[in-house]
Design a protein around this motif. Sequence first.
Motif, short mmCIF file in Angstrom:
data_model
loop_
_atom_site.label_atom_id
_atom_site.label_comp_id
_atom_site.label_asym_id
_atom_site.label_seq_id
_atom_site.Cartn_x
_atom_site.Cartn_y
_atom_site.Cartn_z
N TRP A 357 30.64 41.31 46.55
CA TRP A 357 31.99 40.83 46.83
C TRP A 357 32.08 39.33 46.57
O TRP A 357 33.08 38.83 46.02
CB TRP A 357 32.36 41.18 48.27
N ASP A 360 31.97 38.70 42.65
CA ASP A 360 33.20 39.02 41.93
C ASP A 360 34.08 39.86 42.85
O ASP A 360 33.85 41.05 43.02
CB ASP A 360 32.87 39.79 40.65
N GLN A 361 35.10 39.23 43.42
CA GLN A 361 35.98 39.95 44.33
C GLN A 361 36.75 41.07 43.65
O GLN A 361 37.24 41.98 44.31
CB GLN A 361 36.96 38.98 44.98
N GLN A 362 36.83 41.01 42.31
CA GLN A 362 37.52 42.05 41.55
C GLN A 362 36.53 43.00 40.87
O GLN A 362 36.94 43.78 40.00
CB GLN A 362 38.43 41.41 40.49
N SER A 363 35.29 42.96 41.25
CA SER A 363 34.28 43.80 40.62
C SER A 363 34.65 45.28 40.74
O SER A 363 34.84 45.78 41.85
CB SER A 363 32.91 43.57 41.26
N PRO A 364 34.75 45.99 39.62
CA PRO A 364 35.05 47.43 39.70
C PRO A 364 33.96 48.23 40.40
O PRO A 364 34.22 49.32 40.90
CB PRO A 364 35.19 47.84 38.23
#
Length: 394
Positions: A357, A360-364
């Motif tokens: 997290w 990369d808070q947008q990590s898929p």
Amino acid sequence: MQATQPSSIDAGSVPRILIFLLSPRWMGISRLPKGLIQAGFQVVTLSPVGSFLSQTRYAQHHFTMPAGASIADCLLKTIARVQPTLIVPGCDAAVAALRQFANANGAAPSGSEVANAAALIRNSLGGPTTEGMAESKHALVERARGLGLRVPQQAPVAALADTLSFAEAHGYPVVLKSDLGTGGKGVRICANPAEVEGGLKSLATDLGTAGNGNLAAAGIYVQQHIRGMQAMQSLSAMAGQILEHLTIVKEHCHPQETGPSSVVRFVEHAEIDATMQALLADLGYSGFCSADFIIEDTSQAAYLLELNQRPCPICPLGHLVGRDLNRALYCKLSGAPYQRSHPSHPVERVALFPQEWLRDQQSPLLAEIHHDVPWDDPRLLRALVNASCDHLRC
């Protein structure tokens, strides 16, 4: 010494583990108590006030050390009160402190509380051959080399010229390491002479030795760079016998390339297994540990880089693939037979919380694979989230 979360710690014959921590911001160890409790242990912790470890609900008792308190006194009082079966160090500083206590009290009167505590620590960490291995990554690699195990070439650094000569012999890039670095912080990968010079200055500054110009005193060494994938094996052991092991490769790390894992994938690797069997048998090792490897791209050969004499964040994950390090240790100490389980839906990859997290808070991957969030431990989860938010605001 102060106690929180009071409850009964009279467990009769139930094995009891004391987790001893000195680095309060070390997140990974806070997830271990749950696995130990589920394996059958009673768990007691001793850590500084405000540590993440002290926030988990998975412990019968938390003891805290006030700022300025004597570490040795707190440790001795806790051992005397708790009477643990085993002590587990939660960080590198705890390993060093336990060794120091055991060595300083080796001549204590037989049968005294101090002598009993020193003996318990020695039994918990393994034989005397493990001494110095926590304090020197360089020494560990050389010991492994002496056993005929696959390790990188390396040399101590006393001056810039030493590193440049090593690079000329072995090629760039080279790896600069601090003997005492942890979490990837004491590592610099250098692709040319200018980066070597800058890397040495940076490490010396971090170690507080930049002003005296004595690189030898800084404990820096240079190591051959192996092109490949970072791997790790986590284990539980007793007197040199491996009880269970778990091997992963690192798919993502955070905050730096050489830093802690954020996404891992479970693998099997025969050479890593054989290396750790030989090394831990030679050391007479007990407790939890993890070893870092590089699996070379071309040959898939596994080079041992270092051994961490403490649990790592992947230690509690073995149950996801039927390899429960905690249960194996419990069975050894309680005399019960240990058998691997066979999960109906074994996990192949794990996103570690909060590392992925933070990366990369947008990590898929947070939604696509198993995300190891402690939803059932709300106080700990809140502490981890708050700390992560503070980090993201910086």
